[in-house]
Design an enzyme around this catalytic site. Structure first.
Site, PDB file in Angstrom:
ATOM      1  N   ARG A  55      38.522  34.016  23.920  1.00 43.85           N
ATOM      2  CA  ARG A  55      37.708  33.897  25.130  1.00 43.85           C
ATOM      3  C   ARG A  55      36.675  35.008  25.096  1.00 43.85           C
ATOM      4  O   ARG A  55      37.028  36.182  24.889  1.00 43.85           O
ATOM      5  CB  ARG A  55      38.585  34.034  26.366  1.00 43.85           C
ATOM      6  CG  ARG A  55      37.743  34.045  27.630  1.00 43.85           C
ATOM      7  CD  ARG A  55      38.572  33.988  28.855  1.00 43.85           C
ATOM      8  NE  ARG A  55      39.182  35.270  29.174  1.00 43.85           N
ATOM      9  CZ  ARG A  55      40.041  35.445  30.175  1.00 43.85           C
ATOM     10  NH1 ARG A  55      40.393  34.412  30.914  1.00 43.85           N
ATOM     11  NH2 ARG A  55      40.542  36.622  30.430  1.00 43.85           N
ATOM     12  N   ARG A  73      42.347  37.333  25.401  1.00 38.93           N
ATOM     13  CA  ARG A  73      41.502  37.922  26.448  1.00 38.93           C
ATOM     14  C   ARG A  73      40.708  39.078  25.826  1.00 38.93           C
ATOM     15  O   ARG A  73      41.082  40.246  25.944  1.00 38.93           O
ATOM     16  CB  ARG A  73      42.363  38.437  27.604  1.00 38.93           C
ATOM     17  CG  ARG A  73      43.046  37.343  28.417  1.00 38.93           C
ATOM     18  CD  ARG A  73      43.797  37.935  29.600  1.00 38.93           C
ATOM     19  NE  ARG A  73      44.136  36.974  30.623  1.00 38.93           N
ATOM     20  CZ  ARG A  73      45.326  36.386  30.748  1.00 38.93           C
ATOM     21  NH1 ARG A  73      46.293  36.661  29.908  1.00 38.93           N
ATOM     22  NH2 ARG A  73      45.540  35.520  31.722  1.00 38.93           N
ATOM     23  N   CYS A 132      46.118  27.733  30.603  1.00 43.84           N
ATOM     24  CA  CYS A 132      46.418  29.077  30.097  1.00 43.84           C
ATOM     25  C   CYS A 132      46.681  30.056  31.233  1.00 43.84           C
ATOM     26  O   CYS A 132      46.838  31.245  31.008  1.00 43.84           O
ATOM     27  CB  CYS A 132      45.295  29.573  29.189  1.00 43.84           C
ATOM     28  SG  CYS A 132      43.715  29.660  30.023  1.00 43.84           S
ATOM     29  N   ARG A 138      43.399  36.961  44.356  1.00 47.29           N
ATOM     30  CA  ARG A 138      44.639  37.022  43.572  1.00 47.29           C
ATOM     31  C   ARG A 138      45.191  38.433  43.413  1.00 47.29           C
ATOM     32  O   ARG A 138      46.333  38.597  42.983  1.00 47.29           O
ATOM     33  CB  ARG A 138      44.447  36.350  42.196  1.00 47.29           C
ATOM     34  CG  ARG A 138      43.457  37.042  41.311  1.00 47.29           C
ATOM     35  CD  ARG A 138      43.097  36.198  40.110  1.00 47.29           C
ATOM     36  NE  ARG A 138      43.892  36.510  38.941  1.00 47.29           N
ATOM     37  CZ  ARG A 138      43.554  36.189  37.695  1.00 47.29           C
ATOM     38  NH1 ARG A 138      42.460  35.495  37.460  1.00 47.29           N
ATOM     39  NH2 ARG A 138      44.305  36.516  36.685  1.00 47.29           N
ATOM     40  N   GLU A 190      38.068  27.017  35.867  1.00 50.14           N
ATOM     41  CA  GLU A 190      38.719  27.899  36.831  1.00 50.14           C
ATOM     42  C   GLU A 190      37.914  28.032  38.116  1.00 50.14           C
ATOM     43  O   GLU A 190      38.324  28.718  39.048  1.00 50.14           O
ATOM     44  CB  GLU A 190      39.045  29.271  36.223  1.00 50.14           C
ATOM     45  CG  GLU A 190      38.004  29.857  35.326  1.00 50.14           C
ATOM     46  CD  GLU A 190      38.492  31.091  34.569  1.00 50.14           C
ATOM     47  OE1 GLU A 190      39.617  31.551  34.774  1.00 50.14           O
ATOM     48  OE2 GLU A 190      37.691  31.608  33.775  1.00 50.14           O
ATOM     49  N   HIS A 220      45.669  40.733  37.229  1.00 47.56           N
ATOM     50  CA  HIS A 220      45.653  41.052  35.795  1.00 47.56           C
ATOM     51  C   HIS A 220      46.646  42.153  35.463  1.00 47.56           C
ATOM     52  O   HIS A 220      47.180  42.218  34.368  1.00 47.56           O
ATOM     53  CB  HIS A 220      44.236  41.402  35.337  1.00 47.56           C
ATOM     54  CG  HIS A 220      43.399  40.180  35.166  1.00 47.56           C
ATOM     55  ND1 HIS A 220      42.433  39.803  36.067  1.00 47.56           N
ATOM     56  CD2 HIS A 220      43.446  39.201  34.233  1.00 47.56           C
ATOM     57  CE1 HIS A 220      41.908  38.660  35.677  1.00 47.56           C
ATOM     58  NE2 HIS A 220      42.496  38.271  34.567  1.00 47.56           N
TER      59      HIS A 220
HETATM   60  C1  PEP Z   1      43.173  32.161  34.621  1.00 49.89           C
HETATM   61  O1  PEP Z   1      42.320  32.460  35.468  1.00 49.89           O
HETATM   62  O2  PEP Z   1      44.099  31.343  34.843  1.00 49.89           O
HETATM   63  C2  PEP Z   1      43.147  32.784  33.290  1.00 49.89           C
HETATM   64  C3  PEP Z   1      43.967  32.412  32.343  1.00 49.89           C
HETATM   65  O3  PEP Z   1      42.286  33.814  33.105  1.00 49.89           O
HETATM   66  P1  PEP Z   1      42.567  35.290  33.658  1.00 49.89           P
HETATM   67  O4  PEP Z   1      43.955  35.317  34.196  1.00 49.89           O
HETATM   68  O5  PEP Z   1      42.368  36.222  32.527  1.00 49.89           O
HETATM   69  O6  PEP Z   1      41.527  35.429  34.710  1.00 49.89           O
HETATM   70 MG    MG Z   2      40.573  33.516  34.831  1.00 49.97          MG
END
Ligand code: PEP
Ligand code: MG
Length: 575
Positions: free
Chosen positions: A338, A302, A507, A470, A436, A195
């Site tokens: 969201r 977000r 997204c 991630r 997801e 993020h």
């Molecule tokens: C994702 O997980 O691809 C997403 C768009 O949400 P975030 O990156 O905010 O977890």
């Molecule tokens: Mg996500």
């Protein structure tokens, strides 16, 4: 001395400026040199910090007079006191300042490393464990030296050319830096879809992460070139290198200007298929960029970013104002809000992160369902704002149908509470789900029966499918959007949505990465949502793409059984 560092490029472009070292997310040590005539002051500063910690220990010792663990606690304070007064910490740190003229924090950090190394070499396990005590004592002294640093303005006089160099930055930190005019971000930690990287991209400035030791190697005020597309940092470049990069910078600016001409051109493939290009935003203030780049709507707001960097929770009215502002400014274009995706790496200030595996813990909809009052407040705010534009609700991280049903019941409950209060809202508001979690993707047909639309969050989908955190750069090389299983599952979700006549978008960061545009078009994707600065480059690629040529190649790519073949086919697709 000039040298080059390599990291993971997360936001393109070239920045040329001067380093400003900081990072309030952790107890971060700033490095700088002290002029000769200030050395005594610096040593006084260090001594005062030791004195402050000594006082703190004294207060702690006298405050614990009874209770079950007094003896253990006193022994622990005693031990910390001993470490604090040990000459290997006090005298040695002073010596470092005297000899190398570095600042007190830096000297202390160096001596800490020396001591920790010595502890590592001890055979006795109990004694080896005492290195944690050394770390705790040193951290206390550092805290006393730093106070609570927060944001510290860069000392350089050249405003407007600061490049932030940090060991690590949380998404909340980056949000704090938003108003301060940094021209690039560099961090030792991080990965492409963390993020932190996502927020850095939304700032539309070059950023490179996973530089490992940049924060130690770069000094305050160093001259830097940041190539955010290649992930290269050149420290103290010579005149010829600087000239070369200035030239590249102006070439990039020209390319950007050319793309700007596409702002009001419709995104349509060569064979006439219209594609929706939507924007991801974190805060209403991102709307300027959204408009500048001609987005067809907001595909992902977000909303959790409204909850960060504050001691309280945003109330219903405050949230309503934020959602309404976005709805009004988007003038009838879709705004997909969201519901808060808090947890994992985005946490409320007053809630300590205790989960062993935060990404698998109480995050997103799981947290919302466990905090129904907080969720109800947000749902009412979104519903109230729905009267002022075209708002949709998007639910993050769904993994089973029970969560879908519970969420829909809570939305109905929020609607009923507004009806009771005679407050208008869009009765037909659409509710969609983020795909997801692999289990949701694999049972997407059941989700499609209950939801109006889907959005594939590839950032998390890939993390959970491949079991690759991630935010952990040590496994970043395993984070592979081209993995055949990932591509197959994305394709399956798109096809299932089409069969159910429901809209589906992506997204995650894949949607804004030009190397995936044709592949995703070929898999049938018609809605892409991305950070606003990337919209025109993706539109440019769409305008040059012909679906009848792309589709067969895309099918071959998802069936390819080895990475070499995949990359070969991809190169053909993108040529
Ligand atoms: C994702 O997980 O691809 C997403 C768009 O949400 P975030 O990156 O905010 O977890
Ligand atoms: Mg996500």
């Amino acid at each position: 001395m000039s040298f080059i560092l390599h990291g993971i490029p997360v936001s393109g472009g070239i920045a040329i400026g001067h380093a400003h070292l900081t990072a309030p997310a952790m107890l971060e040590v700033i490095h700088y040199l002290i002029p000769k005539n200030q050395i005594d002051n610096e040593i006084n500063r260090l001594d005062n910090a030791f004195a402050t910690v000594r006082q703190e220990f004294e207060i702690l010792r006298t405050s614990i007079t009874d209770g079950p663990a007094v003896a253990e606690f006193s022994a622990f304070i005693e031990l910390h006191h001993m470490i604090l007064d040990d000459p290997t910490l006090t005298d040695a740190t002073r010596d470092i300042i005297l000899q190398t003229h570095c600042n007190a924090e830096w000297a202390l950090a160096q001596q800490k490393d020396v001591l920790l190394e010595q502890f590592e070499a001890i055979d006795d396990a109990y004694l080896r464990e005492r290195k944690t005590d050394v770390e705790q004592v040193v951290d206390r002294i550092l805290k006393a030296l730093l106070g609570h640093p927060g944001y510290q303005p860069p000392p350089s006089k050249q405003l407007g050319d600061h490049i932030l160099v940090a060991h690590d930055l949380s998404p909340a930190d980056i949000m704090q830096y938003k108003p301060h005019q940094f021209i690039a971000f560099l961090t030792d930690m991080g990965s492409l879809t963390s993020h932190t990287a996502i927020v850095a991209r939304s700032l539309n400035i070059p950023s490179v992460v996973a530089l490992h030791h940049a924060h130690q190697m770069i000094l305050e005020g160093d001259s830097l070139i940041v190539d955010g597309s290649q992930g290269i940092i050149i420290v103290n470049p010579d005149k010829y290198v600087l000239d070369e990069y200035r030239l590249r910078q102006s070439q990039l600016e020209l390319e950007k200007q050319k793309l700007r001409r596409l702002k009001s051109v419709n995104a349509v493939t060569l064979d006439g298929k219209p594609i929706d290009l939507l924007a991801n935003i974190e805060l209403p203030s991102d709307l300027e960029q959204v408009k500048e780049n001609g987005a067809a709507g907001i595909g992902l707001f977000r909303s959790e970013f409204l909850f960060l960097n504050r001691d309280d929770l945003p109330g219903e009215d405050e949230q309503f104002e934020a959602y309404r502002a976005v709805a009004i400014q988007m003038r009838g274009k879709p705004v997909t809000i969201r519901t808060f995706d808090l947890g994992a790496d985005k946490n409320l200030k007053h809630v300590p992160q205790l989960a062993v595996n935060p990404a698998l813990g109480l995050r997103a909809i799981r947290l919302s369902l466990s905090e129904p009052q907080m969720f109800h407040t947000q749902l009412r705010a979104i519903l109230r704002a729905s009267k002022f534009g075209h708002i949709k609700i998007l639910i993050p991280m769904l993994s089973n149908l029970v969560e879908v049903n519970q969420t829909l019941s809570l939305i109905e409950y929020a609607k009923q509470s507004l009806r009771n209060d005679q407050i208008d809202f869009d009765e037909q508001i659409q509710v969609g789900g983020m795909i997801e979690v692999p289990a949701a993707a694999l049972s997407v047909e059941t989700f499609l029966k209950r939801l109006d639309f889907l959005s594939i969050g590839t950032n998390d989908l890939i993390q959970y499918m491949l079991a690759v955190d991630r935010v952990d750069d040590s496994v970043a090389h395993l984070y592979d959007p081209f993995h055949p299983a990932v591509l197959w599952l994305i394709s399956r979700v798109i096809q299932s949505s089409h069969r159910a006549s429901k809209a589906v978008s992506i997204c995650g960061e894949m949607a804004g990465d030009i190397q995936f545009t044709r592949l995703l078009l070929g898999l049938g994707l018609q809605q892409f949502s991305m950070y606003p600065a990337q919209l025109l480059a993706i539109k440019n690629q769409i305008l040059k793409s012909n679906l009848p040529d792309i589709m067969p190649l895309a099918q071959r790519i998802i069936r390819a059984d080895n990475p070499v073949k995949t990359h070969h086919l991809l190169a053909r697709l993108n040529s």
